[in-house]
Design a protein around this motif. Structure first.
Motif, PDB file in Angstrom:
ATOM      1  N   GLU A 102       0.732  -1.197   0.013  1.00 35.86           N
ATOM      2  CA  GLU A 102       0.082  -0.144  -0.039  1.00 35.86           C
ATOM      3  C   GLU A 102       0.920   1.374  -0.020  1.00 35.86           C
ATOM      4  OE1 GLU A 102      -3.591   2.042   2.741  1.00 35.86           O
ATOM      5  OE2 GLU A 102      -2.962  -0.006   3.251  1.00 35.86           O
ATOM      6  N   GLN A 103       2.166   1.126   0.805  1.00 35.72           N
ATOM      7  CA  GLN A 103       2.867   2.412   0.833  1.00 35.72           C
ATOM      8  C   GLN A 103       3.559   2.647  -0.442  1.00 35.72           C
ATOM      9  OE1 GLN A 103       3.332  -0.659   1.999  1.00 35.72           O
ATOM     10  NE2 GLN A 103       5.450  -1.159   2.123  1.00 35.72           N
ATOM     11  N   PHE A 104       3.523   1.620  -1.660  1.00 41.37           N
ATOM     12  CA  PHE A 104       4.056   2.188  -2.850  1.00 41.37           C
ATOM     13  C   PHE A 104       2.894   2.381  -3.811  1.00 41.37           C
ATOM     14  CE2 PHE A 104       6.811  -1.105  -0.779  1.00 41.37           C
ATOM     15  CZ  PHE A 104       7.738  -0.553  -0.307  1.00 41.37           C
ATOM     16  N   SER A 105       1.767   2.300  -3.466  1.00 36.87           N
ATOM     17  CA  SER A 105       0.502   2.410  -4.618  1.00 36.87           C
ATOM     18  C   SER A 105       0.647   3.895  -4.906  1.00 36.87           C
ATOM     19  CB  SER A 105      -0.656   2.325  -3.857  1.00 36.87           C
ATOM     20  OG  SER A 105      -1.021   3.235  -2.757  1.00 36.87           O
ATOM     21  N   ILE A 113       8.478  11.622  -8.189  1.00 35.39           N
ATOM     22  CA  ILE A 113       9.747  12.359  -7.558  1.00 35.39           C
ATOM     23  C   ILE A 113       9.563  12.414  -6.159  1.00 35.39           C
ATOM     24  CG2 ILE A 113       8.281  14.417  -8.068  1.00 35.39           C
ATOM     25  CD1 ILE A 113      12.031  13.828  -8.856  1.00 35.39           C
ATOM     26  N   ASP A 114       8.187  12.140  -5.816  1.00 39.31           N
ATOM     27  CA  ASP A 114       7.893  12.332  -4.173  1.00 39.31           C
ATOM     28  C   ASP A 114       8.288  11.146  -3.394  1.00 39.31           C
ATOM     29  OD1 ASP A 114       7.140  14.926  -4.726  1.00 39.31           O
ATOM     30  OD2 ASP A 114       5.048  14.275  -4.959  1.00 39.31           O
ATOM     31  N   ALA A 115       8.701   9.998  -4.119  1.00 35.08           N
ATOM     32  CA  ALA A 115       8.832   8.767  -3.340  1.00 35.08           C
ATOM     33  C   ALA A 115      10.035   8.816  -2.184  1.00 35.08           C
ATOM     34  CB  ALA A 115       9.426   7.564  -4.280  1.00 35.08           C
ATOM     35  N   HIS A 116      10.935   9.427  -2.485  1.00 37.11           N
ATOM     36  CA  HIS A 116      12.094   9.480  -1.684  1.00 37.11           C
ATOM     37  C   HIS A 116      11.649  10.065  -0.198  1.00 37.11           C
ATOM     38  CE1 HIS A 116      15.713  11.787   0.167  1.00 37.11           C
ATOM     39  NE2 HIS A 116      16.455  10.542  -0.073  1.00 37.11           N
ATOM     40  N   ASP A 117      10.996  11.396  -0.353  1.00 38.05           N
ATOM     41  CA  ASP A 117      10.632  11.630   0.960  1.00 38.05           C
ATOM     42  C   ASP A 117       9.535  11.060   1.732  1.00 38.05           C
ATOM     43  OD1 ASP A 117      12.595  13.751   0.203  1.00 38.05           O
ATOM     44  OD2 ASP A 117      11.102  15.243  -0.261  1.00 38.05           O
ATOM     45  N   ALA A 118       8.660  10.544   0.868  1.00 35.39           N
ATOM     46  CA  ALA A 118       7.646   9.542   1.399  1.00 35.39           C
ATOM     47  C   ALA A 118       8.117   8.244   1.943  1.00 35.39           C
ATOM     48  CB  ALA A 118       6.569   9.316   0.182  1.00 35.39           C
ATOM     49  N   LEU A 119       8.997   7.816   1.620  1.00 32.93           N
ATOM     50  CA  LEU A 119       9.636   6.413   2.116  1.00 32.93           C
ATOM     51  C   LEU A 119      10.906   6.706   2.862  1.00 32.93           C
ATOM     52  CD1 LEU A 119       8.936   4.259  -1.115  1.00 32.93           C
ATOM     53  CD2 LEU A 119       7.718   4.496   0.934  1.00 32.93           C
ATOM     54  N   LEU A 120      11.247   8.189   3.262  1.00 34.84           N
ATOM     55  CA  LEU A 120      12.596   8.243   3.953  1.00 34.84           C
ATOM     56  C   LEU A 120      12.768   7.386   5.219  1.00 34.84           C
ATOM     57  CD1 LEU A 120      14.627  10.016   3.658  1.00 34.84           C
ATOM     58  CD2 LEU A 120      13.734  11.535   5.191  1.00 34.84           C
TER      59      LEU A 120
END
Length: 205
Positions: A102-105, A113-120
Motif C-alpha cells: 500500500e505504501q508504494f501504490s 519524484i515524491d517517493a524519496h521523501d515519502a519513504l524516507l
C-alpha cells in the motif's frame, strides 16, 4: 512492460560484465592508457583547435596531469554511469507499475519524484544499508586497482554472459556502456529537473 523491464535488467547486468581478463600493454604516449572512449568520433564543432571531434577529448588535461589516477577516474565514471542508468529506469517504470504494498501504490505516492521523501523512514533506509554494504565490499578492489590486473569497473559479474569473447567485441561493449552511462547521467539530471519544475510525471510535459 515486462519486456521493457527485462531489457533494462539485462542492460544493467551487461554494465557490470567483466572487462578483458588480461590488461594489454599500452605505450606511454597512448591517450588515457588506452581506456575505451578516447577514439570517439562524434562531432564537436565548438571544440578549440583543428580537431572538431570528440577524439581524445580531455579539456582539463587530467590524463596528463594525473595519469596515476586514470583508473580511479574511469572507475568513478562507470559507477556513476551505471547508477544513472538504473536511476533512469527507476524514474520511468514506476510511472506505469508499482511493487506490491500500500505504501508504494499510486494513491499513496502519485508522483514518483515524491517517493524519496515519502519513504524516507522505511524503504530508503534499507536501500542505504544495501548500498553502503556494496560500497564497503568494493573498497579492497578500489584500493588495489593499480596493484593487480583488474580493469576499471570490472567486478567479474556477468551472469548473462553478454560480454563478447573477442577483443574487438569487448572494446565495443565497453564503449557502449561508457556512452550510455554518460548519456544517462545527463538524462537523469534533466528528468529530475523536469519532474520538479513541471510537477508532472514522465515525459514531464
Amino acid at each position: 512492460m515486462k519486456t521493457t523491464i527485462l531489457a533494462a535488467l539485462a542492460g544493467s547486468a551487461a554494465a557490470f560484465s567483466a572487462a578483458p581478463a588480461g590488461r594489454s600493454v599500452t605505450s606511454l604516449n597512448q591517450f588515457a592508457n588506452g581506456l575505451a572512449g578516447g577514439d570517439s568520433v562524434e562531432p564537436m564543432p565548438f571544440r578549440p583547435g583543428n580537431d572538431k571531434s570528440a577524439k581524445n577529448f580531455d579539456p582539463l588535461g587530467l590524463s596528463e596531469r594525473a595519469p596515476e589516477w586514470l583508473n580511479w577516474f574511469r572507475e568513478a565514471e562507470l559507477k556513476h554511469g551505471r547508477q544513472a542508468m538504473l536511476g533512469v529506469v527507476g524514474l520511468v517504470v514506476p510511472e506505469f507499475i508499482r511493487v506490491p504494498g500500500e505504501q508504494f501504490s499510486f494513491e499513496a505516492i502519485p508522483k514518483v519524484i515524491d517517493a524519496h521523501d515519502a519513504l524516507l523512514d522505511t524503504s530508503m533506509k534499507q536501500i542505504l544499508l544495501w548500498i553502503s554494504l556494496w560500497e564497503a565490499m568494493c573498497i579492497p578492489a578500489l584500493a588495489n586497482m593499480n596493484e593487480f590486473d583488474r580493469s576499471p569497473g570490472d567486478f567479474g559479474f556477468d551472469p548473462l554472459k553478454l560480454m563478447p569473447k573477442d577483443e574487438a567485441g569487448k572494446k565495443a561493449m565497453q564503449l557502449k556502456e561508457l556512452k550510455n552511462g554518460r548519456l544517462a547521467m545527463i538524462a537523469l539530471g534533466g528528468m529530475i529537473s523536469g519532474a520538479v519544475i513541471t510537477g508532472k510525471g514522465f515525459p514531464y510535459i
